[in-house]
Design a protein around this motif. Structure first.
Motif, PDB file in Angstrom:
ATOM      1  N   LEU A  21      -7.162 -46.700 -15.516  1.00 50.41           N
ATOM      2  CA  LEU A  21      -6.148 -47.119 -14.420  1.00 50.41           C
ATOM      3  C   LEU A  21      -6.153 -48.521 -14.172  1.00 50.41           C
ATOM      4  CD1 LEU A  21      -6.047 -43.726 -12.349  1.00 50.41           C
ATOM      5  CD2 LEU A  21      -4.208 -44.552 -14.049  1.00 50.41           C
ATOM      6  N   ARG A  22      -7.394 -49.106 -13.627  1.00 53.63           N
ATOM      7  CA  ARG A  22      -7.464 -50.507 -13.333  1.00 53.63           C
ATOM      8  C   ARG A  22      -7.294 -51.301 -14.436  1.00 53.63           C
ATOM      9  NH1 ARG A  22      -9.424 -55.032 -13.179  1.00 53.63           N
ATOM     10  NH2 ARG A  22      -9.995 -56.343 -11.105  1.00 53.63           N
ATOM     11  N   ASN A  23      -7.522 -51.154 -15.781  1.00 52.76           N
ATOM     12  CA  ASN A  23      -7.198 -51.888 -16.998  1.00 52.76           C
ATOM     13  C   ASN A  23      -5.703 -51.976 -17.250  1.00 52.76           C
ATOM     14  OD1 ASN A  23     -10.057 -52.569 -17.121  1.00 52.76           O
ATOM     15  ND2 ASN A  23     -10.553 -50.885 -18.619  1.00 52.76           N
ATOM     16  N   ARG A  24      -5.113 -50.754 -16.980  1.00 58.26           N
ATOM     17  CA  ARG A  24      -3.668 -50.733 -17.186  1.00 58.26           C
ATOM     18  C   ARG A  24      -2.726 -51.231 -16.085  1.00 58.26           C
ATOM     19  NH1 ARG A  24      -0.704 -45.113 -18.902  1.00 58.26           N
ATOM     20  NH2 ARG A  24       1.468 -45.988 -19.321  1.00 58.26           N
ATOM     21  N   TYR A  25      -3.199 -50.973 -15.135  1.00 64.66           N
ATOM     22  CA  TYR A  25      -2.307 -51.211 -13.976  1.00 64.66           C
ATOM     23  C   TYR A  25      -2.833 -52.606 -13.129  1.00 64.66           C
ATOM     24  CZ  TYR A  25      -0.100 -46.962 -15.050  1.00 64.66           C
ATOM     25  OH  TYR A  25       0.731 -45.869 -15.433  1.00 64.66           O
ATOM     26  N   GLY A  26      -3.908 -53.126 -13.234  1.00 67.01           N
ATOM     27  CA  GLY A  26      -4.422 -54.334 -12.574  1.00 67.01           C
ATOM     28  C   GLY A  26      -5.181 -53.827 -11.325  1.00 67.01           C
ATOM     29  N   PRO A  27      -5.675 -54.809 -10.447  1.00 68.91           N
ATOM     30  CA  PRO A  27      -6.358 -54.438  -9.433  1.00 68.91           C
ATOM     31  C   PRO A  27      -5.841 -53.902  -8.020  1.00 68.91           C
ATOM     32  CG  PRO A  27      -6.050 -56.808  -9.401  1.00 68.91           C
ATOM     33  CD  PRO A  27      -5.303 -56.249 -10.571  1.00 68.91           C
ATOM     34  N   LEU A  43      -8.628 -49.749  -6.058  1.00 66.86           N
ATOM     35  CA  LEU A  43      -9.729 -50.010  -7.531  1.00 66.86           C
ATOM     36  C   LEU A  43     -10.452 -51.313  -7.358  1.00 66.86           C
ATOM     37  CD1 LEU A  43      -6.680 -49.190  -9.962  1.00 66.86           C
ATOM     38  CD2 LEU A  43      -8.860 -47.680  -9.491  1.00 66.86           C
ATOM     39  N   GLU A  44     -10.406 -52.198  -6.427  1.00 64.39           N
ATOM     40  CA  GLU A  44     -10.905 -53.326  -6.311  1.00 64.39           C
ATOM     41  C   GLU A  44     -12.004 -53.282  -4.994  1.00 64.39           C
ATOM     42  OE1 GLU A  44     -11.525 -57.206  -7.820  1.00 64.39           O
ATOM     43  OE2 GLU A  44     -10.498 -55.368  -8.505  1.00 64.39           O
ATOM     44  N   PRO A  45     -13.311 -53.755  -5.384  1.00 61.66           N
ATOM     45  CA  PRO A  45     -14.128 -53.715  -4.328  1.00 61.66           C
ATOM     46  C   PRO A  45     -13.773 -54.625  -2.965  1.00 61.66           C
ATOM     47  CG  PRO A  45     -15.351 -54.332  -6.222  1.00 61.66           C
ATOM     48  CD  PRO A  45     -13.904 -54.130  -6.607  1.00 61.66           C
ATOM     49  N   GLU A  46     -13.232 -55.573  -3.282  1.00 61.51           N
ATOM     50  CA  GLU A  46     -12.682 -56.236  -1.962  1.00 61.51           C
ATOM     51  C   GLU A  46     -11.576 -55.557  -1.108  1.00 61.51           C
ATOM     52  OE1 GLU A  46     -13.110 -57.522  -4.918  1.00 61.51           O
ATOM     53  OE2 GLU A  46     -14.927 -58.691  -4.466  1.00 61.51           O
ATOM     54  N   ASP A  47     -10.743 -55.081  -1.945  1.00 58.22           N
ATOM     55  CA  ASP A  47      -9.740 -54.171  -1.272  1.00 58.22           C
ATOM     56  C   ASP A  47     -10.534 -53.102  -0.679  1.00 58.22           C
ATOM     57  OD1 ASP A  47      -7.936 -55.662  -2.331  1.00 58.22           O
ATOM     58  OD2 ASP A  47      -7.282 -54.273  -3.841  1.00 58.22           O
ATOM     59  N   ALA A  48     -11.585 -52.213  -1.157  1.00 59.22           N
ATOM     60  CA  ALA A  48     -12.164 -51.492  -0.374  1.00 59.22           C
ATOM     61  C   ALA A  48     -12.671 -51.831   0.870  1.00 59.22           C
ATOM     62  CB  ALA A  48     -13.288 -50.686  -1.434  1.00 59.22           C
ATOM     63  N   TRP A 304      -0.534 -56.873  -0.225  1.00 56.28           N
ATOM     64  CA  TRP A 304      -1.343 -56.701  -1.190  1.00 56.28           C
ATOM     65  C   TRP A 304      -1.103 -57.844  -2.252  1.00 56.28           C
ATOM     66  CZ3 TRP A 304      -5.856 -53.909   0.085  1.00 56.28           C
ATOM     67  CH2 TRP A 304      -5.700 -52.927   1.133  1.00 56.28           C
ATOM     68  N   ARG A 305      -1.765 -58.183  -3.269  1.00 56.23           N
ATOM     69  CA  ARG A 305      -1.599 -59.232  -4.168  1.00 56.23           C
ATOM     70  C   ARG A 305      -0.071 -59.285  -4.760  1.00 56.23           C
ATOM     71  NH1 ARG A 305      -6.819 -58.327  -4.205  1.00 56.23           N
ATOM     72  NH2 ARG A 305      -6.423 -56.365  -5.521  1.00 56.23           N
ATOM     73  N   GLY A 306       0.269 -57.785  -5.201  1.00 54.49           N
ATOM     74  CA  GLY A 306       1.577 -57.521  -5.815  1.00 54.49           C
ATOM     75  C   GLY A 306       2.697 -57.206  -5.028  1.00 54.49           C
TER      76      GLY A 306
END
Length: 418
Positions: A21-27, A43-48, A304-306
């Motif tokens: 999912l991370r590879n397909r949709y990004g972080p 899906l991203e440690p910094e977001d956790a 978030w970023r997106g």
């Protein structure tokens, strides 16, 4: 259910799915919905790290799922408390549990209790030559009841059975009605130990944490005794981690040698920090998280970023992926207790992907006390005994540590060793 998950490789597939999912949709947190409720998979440690560090201001731990489940046996528990109650309840928990201290102020009597019960367990194992989950679990709960509620609760198996029945109802909280009569009986039993500990002439050292609860001032509405069910609940998971750590040590000779050396290097009369054995317990929880999903609900729109995510979205941190996937690829599927020892503990603690006890303002306030208990139990088990794992042949030092380990099925052959 654990046996089915282990046989089908469910956890491994979950880790691979999260990676895909991370590879397909990004972080960015990945939105999805279940029965009309909004979720976002982190899906991203910094977001956790952001979600946990901004708890409870932006993200509350009192999600609908948690309220439904935990209210079955701890209606005034810290994790499902409203903002007005949370601070006072957290303060009491940190006071009683000595949150920042590696050695609790009652460490001496508490570790004496652990060693006494572990020795009794080993006496039985020496007679039979084996150790099973059922053997260990019975001894573990005797230990936990004494630590939390005092020596008088050692043989109160009724209390533990009530808690297990309430937890089973909690697992089906969406479908299961409140077991109000059972909950009332359970909480009455818990409160009776606090009341006994508060009575004039009671012995604090034999009253466990209940004696501290009885003596700790608390603001109105805190319900000090009502915090105890969560500590019992958390210690159940600690027992799983301890038995799994023993399985790892029984199958990894190099780590077992280091653990045994630490266990034998100290005078067993007093409490010790035991950093390597703590690391073994932490690795057990990293490899097999006892909380596979950490949930937080946003109380406002977040950016978030997106783009933005609406308020009242439940953010899900899937810890098996965070602990073993790309976020932790340098550790991955290996058994590495040295990550948590004094020399490297800062690096492990600084990695936002590693969350064995969660983190932030809603992280586990009993982490140090649990690690003191688990490491001391392991110390006693390893000081004069060796173990051969008689189940789970896939646990080998040359193979990746499997993503699931059914602790209920663990069996060991026990050998006197020194």
């Amino acid at each position: 259910m654990m046996s089915l998950v282990e046989r089908t490789g469910w956890d491994r597939r979950g880790i691979e799915k999260a990676r895909a999912l991370r590879n397909r949709y990004g972080p960015d947190p990945l939105p999805f919905s279940v029965r009309g409720h909004r979720y976002a998979l982190v899906l991203e440690p910094e977001d956790a790290h952001r979600v946990l560090s901004e708890t409870p201001e932006t993200f509350t731990p009192a999600t609908p799922e948690k309220r439904g489940a935990l209210a079955q046996f701890q209606p005034h528990g810290l994790l499902i408390s409203d903002s007005g109650e949370r601070a006072a309840r957290r303060s009491l928990a940190e006071d009683v549990l000595d949150t920042p201290q590696p050695l609790h102020r009652m460490a001496e009597p508490l570790t004496a209790t652990v060693r006494e019960e572990a020795r009794r367990l080993l006496a039985g194992s020496e007679r039979t030559g084996r150790l099973t989950w059922d053997d260990f679990n019975a001894a573990w709960w005797r230990t936990v009841r004494r630590i939390v509620l005092g020596d008088a609760a050692r043989d109160d198996e009724t209390l533990t059975a009530q808690l297990q029945r309430l937890r089973a109802a909690a697992n089906w909280s969406v479908l299961s009605p409140r077991r109000k009569e059972l909950r009332t009986a359970f909480l009455r039993r818990v409160r009776s130990y606090v009341e006994t500990a508060a009575a004039p002439g009671s012995q604090g050292e034999t009253g466990g944490l209940a004696s501290l609860v009885a003596r700790t001032p608390a603001a109105e509405g805190v319900d000090p005794a009502g915090q105890i069910p969560h500590w019992l609940f958390a210690y159940d998971a600690a027992g799983m981690a301890t038995m799994r750590a023993l399985a790892l040590l029984a199958t990894h000779p190099e780590q077992a040698t280091a653990a045994r050396e630490e266990a034998r290097a100290h005078d067993l009369a007093g409490p010790r920090e035991l950093p390597y054995l703590r690391g073994c317990a932490l690795e057990s929880v990293r490899l097999w998280p006892t909380t596979p999903l950490i949930l937080r609900e946003s109380n406002q729109e977040t950016t978030w970023r997106g783009g933005t995510v609406p308020a009242h979205t439940t953010f899900a941190l899937y810890t098996p992926y965070l602990h073993r996937g790309e976020p932790a690829k340098s550790y991955g599927d290996s058994f590495a207790p040295h990550l948590w020892t004094e020399e490297t503990a800062h690096e492990a603690r600084a990695n936002p992907a590693l969350l064995p006890f969660s983190s932030g303002a809603a992280g586990c306030p009993g982490e140090n006390l649990v690690l003191l208990t688990t490491s001391t139990f392991l110390e006693e088990l390893l000081s004069h005994h060796a173990y051969t794992l008689a189940s789970h042949p896939e646990l080998r030092p040359t193979a990746p540590v499997p993503a699931t380990l059914d602790h209920f099925a663990l069996r060991f052959r026990v050998h006197r060793d020194g």
